[in-house]
Design an enzyme around this catalytic site. Sequence first.
Site, mmCIF file in Angstrom:
data_model
loop_
_atom_site.group_PDB
_atom_site.id
_atom_site.type_symbol
_atom_site.label_atom_id
_atom_site.label_comp_id
_atom_site.label_asym_id
_atom_site.label_seq_id
_atom_site.Cartn_x
_atom_site.Cartn_y
_atom_site.Cartn_z
ATOM 1 N N HIS A 55 0.679 -1.315 -0.080
ATOM 2 C CA HIS A 55 0.007 -0.159 0.118
ATOM 3 C C HIS A 55 0.789 1.168 0.157
ATOM 4 O O HIS A 55 0.418 2.359 0.596
ATOM 5 C CB HIS A 55 -1.020 -0.118 1.203
ATOM 6 C CG HIS A 55 -2.061 -0.965 1.067
ATOM 7 N ND1 HIS A 55 -3.225 -0.982 0.632
ATOM 8 C CD2 HIS A 55 -1.898 -2.303 1.463
ATOM 9 C CE1 HIS A 55 -4.009 -2.078 0.684
ATOM 10 N NE2 HIS A 55 -3.071 -2.734 1.302
ATOM 11 N N ASN A 128 -10.342 -2.527 2.539
ATOM 12 C CA ASN A 128 -9.998 -2.502 0.843
ATOM 13 C C ASN A 128 -11.279 -2.114 0.248
ATOM 14 O O ASN A 128 -12.331 -1.958 0.794
ATOM 15 C CB ASN A 128 -9.688 -3.912 0.403
ATOM 16 C CG ASN A 128 -8.066 -4.123 0.608
ATOM 17 O OD1 ASN A 128 -7.306 -3.070 1.170
ATOM 18 N ND2 ASN A 128 -7.389 -5.227 0.899
ATOM 19 N N TYR A 338 0.479 -3.303 12.322
ATOM 20 C CA TYR A 338 0.249 -2.030 12.025
ATOM 21 C C TYR A 338 0.915 -1.224 13.018
ATOM 22 O O TYR A 338 1.628 -0.367 12.308
ATOM 23 C CB TYR A 338 -1.512 -1.701 11.813
ATOM 24 C CG TYR A 338 -1.922 -2.315 10.637
ATOM 25 C CD1 TYR A 338 -1.965 -3.531 10.443
ATOM 26 C CD2 TYR A 338 -2.374 -1.395 9.381
ATOM 27 C CE1 TYR A 338 -2.628 -4.236 9.214
ATOM 28 C CE2 TYR A 338 -2.949 -2.103 8.308
ATOM 29 C CZ TYR A 338 -3.048 -3.362 8.224
ATOM 30 O OH TYR A 338 -3.467 -3.783 7.025
HETATM 31 FE FE1 HDE Z 1 -2.658 -4.697 5.608
HETATM 32 N N1 HDE Z 1 -0.854 -3.840 6.010
HETATM 33 N N2 HDE Z 1 -2.117 -6.455 6.086
HETATM 34 N N3 HDE Z 1 -4.253 -5.553 4.763
HETATM 35 N N4 HDE Z 1 -3.342 -2.766 4.843
HETATM 36 C C1 HDE Z 1 -0.624 -2.431 5.859
HETATM 37 O O1 HDE Z 1 0.732 -1.272 7.301
HETATM 38 C C2 HDE Z 1 -1.001 -6.429 7.001
HETATM 39 C C3 HDE Z 1 -5.012 -6.673 5.005
HETATM 40 C C4 HDE Z 1 -4.233 -2.395 4.188
HETATM 41 O O2 HDE Z 1 -3.139 3.782 3.857
HETATM 42 C C5 HDE Z 1 1.019 -2.222 6.475
HETATM 43 O O3 HDE Z 1 1.515 0.950 7.538
HETATM 44 C C6 HDE Z 1 -0.888 -7.986 7.430
HETATM 45 C C7 HDE Z 1 -6.037 -6.809 4.708
HETATM 46 C C8 HDE Z 1 -4.519 -1.083 3.997
HETATM 47 O O4 HDE Z 1 -1.735 3.557 5.430
HETATM 48 C C9 HDE Z 1 1.167 -3.408 6.959
HETATM 49 C C10 HDE Z 1 -2.084 -8.651 6.938
HETATM 50 C C11 HDE Z 1 -6.612 -5.721 4.484
HETATM 51 C C12 HDE Z 1 -3.196 -0.339 4.205
HETATM 52 C C13 HDE Z 1 0.059 -4.323 6.738
HETATM 53 C C14 HDE Z 1 -2.767 -7.555 6.157
HETATM 54 C C15 HDE Z 1 -5.579 -4.560 4.576
HETATM 55 C C16 HDE Z 1 -2.342 -1.728 4.831
HETATM 56 C C17 HDE Z 1 1.890 -1.703 5.518
HETATM 57 C C18 HDE Z 1 -2.425 -10.140 6.940
HETATM 58 C C19 HDE Z 1 -8.110 -5.260 4.118
HETATM 59 C C20 HDE Z 1 -2.668 0.721 4.065
HETATM 60 C C21 HDE Z 1 2.453 -0.584 5.855
HETATM 61 C C22 HDE Z 1 -2.523 -10.517 8.187
HETATM 62 C C23 HDE Z 1 -8.995 -5.773 5.151
HETATM 63 C C24 HDE Z 1 -2.974 1.568 5.147
HETATM 64 C C25 HDE Z 1 1.535 -0.145 6.947
HETATM 65 C C26 HDE Z 1 -2.677 3.283 4.821
HETATM 66 C C27 HDE Z 1 -1.011 -1.619 5.114
HETATM 67 C C28 HDE Z 1 0.109 -5.412 7.370
HETATM 68 C C29 HDE Z 1 -3.776 -7.970 5.138
HETATM 69 C C30 HDE Z 1 -5.711 -3.324 4.158
HETATM 70 C C31 HDE Z 1 2.544 -4.268 6.635
HETATM 71 C C32 HDE Z 1 -0.001 -8.551 8.432
HETATM 72 C C33 HDE Z 1 -6.660 -8.364 4.758
HETATM 73 C C34 HDE Z 1 -5.667 -0.285 3.394
HETATM 74 O O5 HDE Z 1 1.401 -3.326 8.544
#
Ligand code: HDE
Length: 480
Positions: A55, A128, A338
Amino acid sequence: MSKQKTMTTAAGCPVADNQNSITAGARGPVLMQDVHLMEKMAHFNRERVPERVVHAKGAGAYGTFTVTKDISNYTCAKLFSKVGNSCETFVRFSTVAGELGSADTVRDPRGFAVKFYTEEGNWDLVGNNTPVFFIRDPLKFSDFIHSQKRLPDTGMRDNTMQWDFWSLSPESLHQVTWLFGERGIPRTLRNMDGFGSHTFSLWNELGERFWVKWHLKTEQGIDCMPADEAARIAGEDPDHHRRDLHDAIARGDNPKWVVKIQIMPEADAENYKLNPFDLTKVWPYADYPLIEVGELELNRNPVNHFAEVEQAAFEPGNLPPGFGASPDKMLQARLLSYPDAHRYRIGVNYAALDVNKPRCPVHTYHRDGQTRFDGNGAAEPVYQPNSFNGATDNFPVQEPPLRIKGDADRYDHREGSDDYSQAGDLFRLMTPEKQQELIDNIVAAMQGVPQEIQLRQVGHFMKADPAYGEGVARGLKIDF
Ligand code: HDE
């Protein structure tokens, strides 16, 4: 005409000449004493913070959330205590796999992260533009993202890697069908829906818990971009979506979403026909209808992209009283990931940055740490309990207990799971034209992928719907 501002160094010392370095003689070497030059170069080398590992490319805007329905029977959250309540919000949209400078109009889920600055603390709904996800166990997340990013040897993205992972992870089929359908490339960020995706919870003062799914339905109408047009625009204007959002708000064409929920009584979860905490599944509206609860309007652009959009820090664990998580394994892992990502990317005091700062009093016992701009608690006690009127844990309500059963173990998350029905339902919801568009998009993306992987994936499409599988097989010239 306002008085001309005088440029200064970071220490506020006025600068008389920002054009010429100090040299020994007109052609001589530069002098170390040119601290202005040294400071500029040193700061320039340190301008980049680590980009988000997923993202990374995004666009943000401030807005207002207004409650339009009384759901105080489900939650004690003050925000929802009466119709008409409102709070400021910040939303960041994003793509998933691309790096910071990548193009907007690619085929990718879109992040739809909403920070609600409520009077009881920030509520972050970090979702999302699709209601499901590729995987249901967080242990697979880094593997999944690695398969979407770049090959270790050439540093290039690779369809074979992507389809190899998806074909070996049948739980991904539902989201793959979303991704390669028309919703995979929204025309603008204003013309797409948002979803919390996970099952969350709400709880009230009686200690009752309800499972909940959050939906944000665009009031601009769903509008998607065909793959060929998207490819052209990706080259002509990589910031197309960011520009559209900014310009719409700048001209007062404020995008709005109706916020709706699906509510499941806590006891239903035990016997419902599918695992309600499985992120690869939706709850059919026929079982749990949508209930409108509010409206989100975006109405103010950021003043500084880095300060506000790049430094925005969203956390699924930001849950004020009345909001709760759920046993969804993916959500559980995100609760930790996060804040961990923010501490690494933008420092341990990230929550005090303006864009993240709650619009209500904050009384923690966290002290010190880098870039502590907020007074560091002044002379307040630094431990609790204490006899000196420090903040105390006296909030009157807390989340009801969650009943747990079973042994601690690594349970096979694929055992007994139907990975095909909902993907097939989604396929059958499409018109024949949209089914063909889905098939064409998949066939295009599977070009050059080894036939062993193609066959494995076509086998999944077949199980979702024979027409789905046969269409892709025909497109790939596989004699199925
Ligand atoms: Fe993320 N995700 N994610 N994700 N995600 C991040 O946080 C993570 C997942 C989503 O505009 C990270 O600041 C794991 C689902 C958005 O700043 C990180 C898992 C959904 C954004 C992270 C998921 C999301 C992130 C990357 C699996 C939708 C951007 C940098 C367990 C429901 C938010 C950060 C913004 C960002 C981890 C899966 C949505 C790496 C471990 C499912 C919208 O922390």
